[in-house]
Design an enzyme around this catalytic site. Structure first.
Site, PDB file in Angstrom:
ATOM      1  N   HIS A  40       0.603   3.935  -2.825  1.00  0.00           N
ATOM      2  CA  HIS A  40       0.396   5.327  -2.393  1.00  0.00           C
ATOM      3  C   HIS A  40       1.366   6.261  -3.123  1.00  0.00           C
ATOM      4  CE1 HIS A  40      -0.489   8.413   0.819  1.00  0.00           C
ATOM      5  NE2 HIS A  40       0.659   8.873   0.326  1.00  0.00           N
ATOM      6  N   GLU A  41       2.634   5.896  -3.112  1.00  0.00           N
ATOM      7  CA  GLU A  41       3.640   6.798  -3.695  1.00  0.00           C
ATOM      8  C   GLU A  41       3.469   6.919  -5.208  1.00  0.00           C
ATOM      9  OE1 GLU A  41       5.133   8.671  -1.847  1.00  0.00           O
ATOM     10  OE2 GLU A  41       4.794   7.606   0.039  1.00  0.00           O
ATOM     11  N   GLU A 100      -3.301  13.626  -0.786  1.00  0.00           N
ATOM     12  CA  GLU A 100      -2.940  12.501   0.080  1.00  0.00           C
ATOM     13  C   GLU A 100      -4.010  11.414   0.061  1.00  0.00           C
ATOM     14  OE1 GLU A 100      -0.625  11.136   2.115  1.00  0.00           O
ATOM     15  OE2 GLU A 100       0.583  12.417   0.844  1.00  0.00           O
ATOM     16  N   HIS A 141       0.845   9.321  -6.177  1.00  0.00           N
ATOM     17  CA  HIS A 141       1.268  10.729  -6.190  1.00  0.00           C
ATOM     18  C   HIS A 141       1.739  11.112  -7.598  1.00  0.00           C
ATOM     19  CE1 HIS A 141       0.643  12.026  -2.146  1.00  0.00           C
ATOM     20  NE2 HIS A 141       1.462  11.157  -1.594  1.00  0.00           N
ATOM     21  N   HIS A 153      -1.825  15.286   5.770  1.00  0.00           N
ATOM     22  CA  HIS A 153      -1.897  13.875   6.169  1.00  0.00           C
ATOM     23  C   HIS A 153      -2.974  13.633   7.221  1.00  0.00           C
ATOM     24  CE1 HIS A 153       2.210  13.918   4.417  1.00  0.00           C
ATOM     25  NE2 HIS A 153       1.838  12.715   4.008  1.00  0.00           N
ATOM     26  N   ASP A 186       0.817  -1.211   0.000  1.00  0.00           N
ATOM     27  CA  ASP A 186       0.000   0.000   0.000  1.00  0.00           C
ATOM     28  C   ASP A 186       0.857   1.269   0.000  1.00  0.00           C
ATOM     29  OD1 ASP A 186       0.858  -0.144   2.621  1.00  0.00           O
ATOM     30  OD2 ASP A 186      -1.132  -0.528   3.466  1.00  0.00           O
TER      31      ASP A 186
END
Ligand SMILES: [Zn+2]
Length: 954
Positions: A381-382, A405, A385, A475, A377
């Site tokens: 997630h990265e 985010e 981005h 965040h 994950d």
């Protein structure tokens, strides 16, 4: 003339538009001062007449909005999608200078504009922005350096000639680019300024921010963070062996691929992230890397390296999800290569993971006592981005940053779902659940679990102001959108922090993902806030599923549930008459034993039959059955084993509901509290006319048993609690068949020890909020102000249940041939006349009148005989004489441990009338003695000095 005529026509058009322009579209959301509406549409149900034929973006913008002097329209992207839409992404320019704060999207289908949205300046803020700079780029750069305060920047770290250069397709420069931007990204025209934009890419400390400096007075107007740090991890190397694609290079294999996926994994081998081996600062760590390679295509690297290579596998999975589910190639939809770096060191290389703009980095987190942050994950997630950077590009500040985010979190959950058998379990919604740093943890199903808000501006919401912590809480406030995603997928019922009650059906994580993806890539813009996100997801749902679809209702009501906007008011219907097609809720396990459990769930209105699926957690495939009702009892399960259960059902609209959240339970363990199997080895012994001993095989960990016995002819048992595995029954009726059975209460491990794996409290340790410790048998969690007691350690919470009864055994008490039941025998009365056969009691001894006179046939006190013979009459285990009474052959059976047993027969006066040593064997023995020569009367048969039985000789 001709020119003059054109001006006249244009002038007439302007008049016409200003008369009718306001009626050409519906305003979904107003814009700020001097700006176009943030969202408009043309096909609202209440006014189908509003349409806008499309010819070009420039004409659309000038026909519908006022134009600022010197305006230009930059078409930055044109995307055609599979639904027949064409999306134009526009940026405004003024005097040839791009307006950084503008981005407008026009959505066109069948030659008609369906909707448009974004930020666009329509009024000229005459006094508020300059047309040319008064500061030089160098002067402005110094202002930017004054706030960044880095020791060294990218352009300084390379050869001095290179003030402008390109790294892997990225332009980096110390030169400022002139743009228009609003101060603090405020979306009103009065805040618009001419500014220098600097790419403040620093080496020491490592960082990258865009800084906007007012070109007239040097004021810092806006700073945008460009490095996106990790905010999620789970156990990474714990996925076990996984298939990857590698490249053969000579005699070796390398973790790189350039086909459908373009990925490469580089080991920095502990080098400082920002500095190469010769101490020269770099951007992408090209000089310190080595490609992961192996002599075989199986990479058996071992140790912590396994966690690092998980980044490569995770990138494959994320790449594949975008390709297979969203038809997107790489982060930029142009199939660009992504380099992945792991195992760097130093301040910026350890406790860190980020998307750089074109490459990714994952640190070892040694400072956090963790493992490399390469959980699936996190990788997802990265990489998202990167997707966001290439589409909505939401500014990493305040609300837009929180959305940025959240989209990474949502797709982090999605990649887990698509990778792990498409199962929606609790883990899918949890990010970083096993990481030691509580700051990284997320739970989309319950954002408050980790101090995020689940309601817009509700509890845990933090300041979005420029300059406040974490870029305005990017965040933290992401929890609101995260929770929206969860609700859309699984449905939810309750009320939010504003007291707004909601009851939202779930449409499943796949549809939620498709809506999220379309909103991100087609509708969100640089400065989108939560209200814009609401419009974006509604537009996406409308495009995908229609204006009267269940899906548009669900995404709208889910936004309402998290405090953004009103409830859906249209005609959409989700249930089609029975079963709203939301996931089954309330699935729970109870009555958990070693080999069984009961599963219950909430009924879905109108649905009676469910597809029930369960499996061992370690197994790949489920066992499926159809269940009517809302409960299922499982048996035949394996001891001390984790199982998983999920349900779905067929909705009446013909679709299949999404699976429920997968629940997990573990069957009870062996030992300590009984195995919940029936007692075995139940036996009777020492049977007399009025007593018996019942014993059984003891069970480890069980001290108390429920013993039950009754006359066989009776209906109900007499129950008692017995300590140990034997009980003596007294007061029994003679010559009567009895039945007995035994059970016990077993303790199951219904729960797990909440303290398992939690470290003991250590005075002096620097604990952080969310840390858990054990202390004096209790579990504590660190809060902002103190420690919170979470309850006692141990597994005492298990279920207490009854084991099944043992087999029922029966035995029959001896016949009272001696008549020595004193209760029924009258006392001797001297004046009475007695007949032969009469029995009396006299000073505790029982007599019978025979032809030869009164003879002793027994005693009311067995101890009399016990003392007389030095042993206990009732203690003759396994020793028996029969028939009784006997006239010729008397059988004597006994259990012996000896090779020789001495058998004696003694008369009532104590005289030995038979005495013989007999051979015996281990176990059961029976010998036969001829007693026909003995006078009738009472005798005692003895074996050694232990066993004594009374026998009547006729
Ligand atoms: Zn992030």
């Amino acid at each position: 003339m001709k020119k003059k005529l054109n001006i006249l026509i244009a002038f007439a058009m302007v008049l016409m538009l200003s008369s009718y322009g306001q009626e050409k579209y519906n305003i979904v959301q107003k814009g700020g001062d001097g700006m176009a509406p943030r969202a408009i549409d043309f096909d609202a149900a209440q006014n189908g007449a509003k349409k806008s034929s499309f010819s070009s973006p420039e004409i659309f913008m000038s026909e519908h909005f006022d134009k600022v002097p010197g305006q230009g329209v930059i078409i930055s992207e044109v995307v055609k999608d599979e639904l027949g839409f064409t999306h134009y992404r526009l940026q405004q320019s003024i005097n040839g200078i791009p307006v950084e704060s503008s981005m407008y999207l026009i959505h066109v289908k069948n030659g008609q504009v369906t909707s448009a949205n974004g930020e666009w300046f329509t009024a000229t803020p005459a006094k508020s922005f300059a047309k040319s700079s008064t500061l030089s780029s160098a002067q402005a750069l110094q202002k930017a350096k004054d706030v960044i305060k880095a020791k060294q920047y990218v352009w300084e770290a390379r050869a001095p000639r290179a003030n402008n250069k390109t790294f892997r397709g990225e332009k980096v420069s110390s030169e400022g680019e002139l743009v228009y931007i609003t101060k603090n990204n405020a979306m009103n025209a009065n805040a618009l300024r001419l500014a220098y934009k600097f790419d403040m890419y620093s080496v020491e400390p490592f960082g990258r921010k865009e800084v906007f400096v007012d070109a007239s007075n040097g004021e810092i107007l806006f700073i945008e963070e460009k490095i996106h740090h990790v905010d999620g991890t789970t156990d990474t190397g714990y996925y076990g062996p996984q298939n990857i694609t590698v490249t053969q290079n000579g005699g070796r294999y390398e973790m790189r691929q350039s086909g459908d996926r373009k990925l490469a994994l580089y080991d920095m081998q502990g080098a400082q992230l920002q500095v190469n081996a010769t101490g020269t600062a770099i951007l992408e760590p090209t000089n310190t890397r080595s490609i992961y390679s192996s002599q075989t295509k199986d990479f058996r690297i071992g140790g912590e390296q396994n966690h690092r290579t998980a980044a490569y596998w995770g990138a494959e999975k994320t790449w594949d999800m975008f390709k297979n589910e969203f038809n997107r190639s790489s982060y930029d939809n142009r199939g660009s290569n992504i380099n992945i770096y792991v195992n760097g060191a130093g301040r910026y290389g350890d406790d860190n993971a980020f998307w750089s703009g074109t490459w990714m980095y994952y640190g070892n987190t040694r400072q956090l006592q963790g493992t490399p942050v390469t959980a699936l994950d996190v990788v997802g997630h990265e990489m998202v981005h990167g997707v966001t950077q290439e589409s909505g590009a939401m500014v990493y500040q305040g609300e837009s940053g929180a959305l940025n985010e959240s989209y990474s979190d949502m797709f982090g959950s999605l990649v887990e779902y698509y990778t792990f058998n498409k199962v929606v379990d609790a883990k899918v919604w949890k990010l970083a659940d096993k990481h030691p740093d509580p700051r990284l943890k997320r739970d989309l199903s319950n954002p408050k679990q980790h101090n995020q808000p689940d309601t817009y501006r509700g509890t845990n919401w933090v300041s979005t102001a420029q300059g406040s912590a974490d870029n305005g809480g990017v965040h933290t406030n992401s929890g609101v959108m995260n929770h929206w995603f969860y609700i859309v997928s699984q449905g939810a019922k309750g009320s939010n922090d504003n007291g707004t009650a909601y009851d939202v059906e779930g449409i499943g994580i796949e549809k939620a993902g498709k809506i999220a993806y379309r909103s991100l890539t087609n509708y969100l813009t640089r400065s989108s806030k939560y209200a814009d996100a609401r419009n974006a997801v509604i537009n996406a749902a409308k495009d995908l599923y229609g204006a009267n679809s269940c899906e548009i209702k669900v995404v709208t009501n889910a936004m309402n549930a998290v405090g953004v906007g009103a409830k859906f008011t249209g005609n959409a219907n989700c249930d089609g008459g029975g079963g709203d097609c939301s996931a089954v809720s309330g699935v729970a396990a109870s009555n958990i034993t070693k080999n069984g459990a009961t599963i219950n769930w909430n009924a879905v209105t109108g649905i009676s039959t469910y597809t029930f699926e369960y499996k061992k957690a370690a197994d790949a495939s489920y066992t499926t059955s159809s269940v009517t009702g809302t409960s299922k009892t499982l048996d035949g399960l394996t001891v001390d084993t984790a199982y998983e259960v999920r349900l779905k059902y067929a909705c009446t609209n013909g679709e299949t509901a999404p699976y429920s959240t997968v629940i997990r339970f573990t069957t009870a363990t062996d030992g300590g509290g009984g195995d919940c199997n029936a007692v075995t080895g139940v036996n009777s012994s020492n049977i007399t006319i009025n007593s018996a001993t019942v014993s059984w095989t003891g069970i480890s960990g069980v001290s108390n048993y429920t013993f039950e016995y009754k006359k066989a002819a009776d209906a109900s048992y007499t129950t008692s609690t017995v300590s140990g595995a034997t009980t003596n029954l007294t007061g029994l009726a003679a010559n009567t068949k009895y039945e007995a059975r035994v059970k016990y209460t077993c303790s199951t491990d219904g729960g797990t020890d909440p303290c398992a794996g939690v470290p003991a409290y250590q005075a002096g340790n620097p604990y952080q909020v969310g840390d858990k410790v054990t202390y004096q048998g209790y579990l504590y969690e660190k809060t902002a102000t103190s420690w919170k007691n979470l309850g006692q350690c141990g597994t005492t919470g298990g279920n207490q249940i009854d084991a099944p009864y043992s087999a029922v055994i029966s035995f029959t008490t001896l016949e009272d041939t001696n008549g020595n039941n004193c209760d029924t025998i009258p006392e001797y009365q001297p004046g009475n006349t007695y007949s032969i056969g009469d029995k009396v009691k006299y000073f505790g001894t029982i007599y019978e009148l025979t032809a030869r006179g009164w003879i002793v046939i027994g005693s009311c006190d067995s101890a009399f005989f016990a003392s007389a013979f030095g042993s206990n009459l009732n203690n003759a285990t396994g020793f028996n004489v029969y028939p009784n009474p006997a006239s010729k052959d008397l059988n004597i059976s006994f259990k012996s441990l000896d090779n020789v047993s001495q058998i004696r027969i003694v008369n009532i006066l104590g005289k030995v009338v038979y005495n013989k040593e007999v051979k015996s064997t281990l176990g059961n023995n029976t010998i036969k003695v001829d007693v026909s020569g003995l006078n009738p009367g009472i005798y005692f048969v003895k074996r050694g000095n232990q066993d004594v039985k009374k026998v009547i000789i006729k």
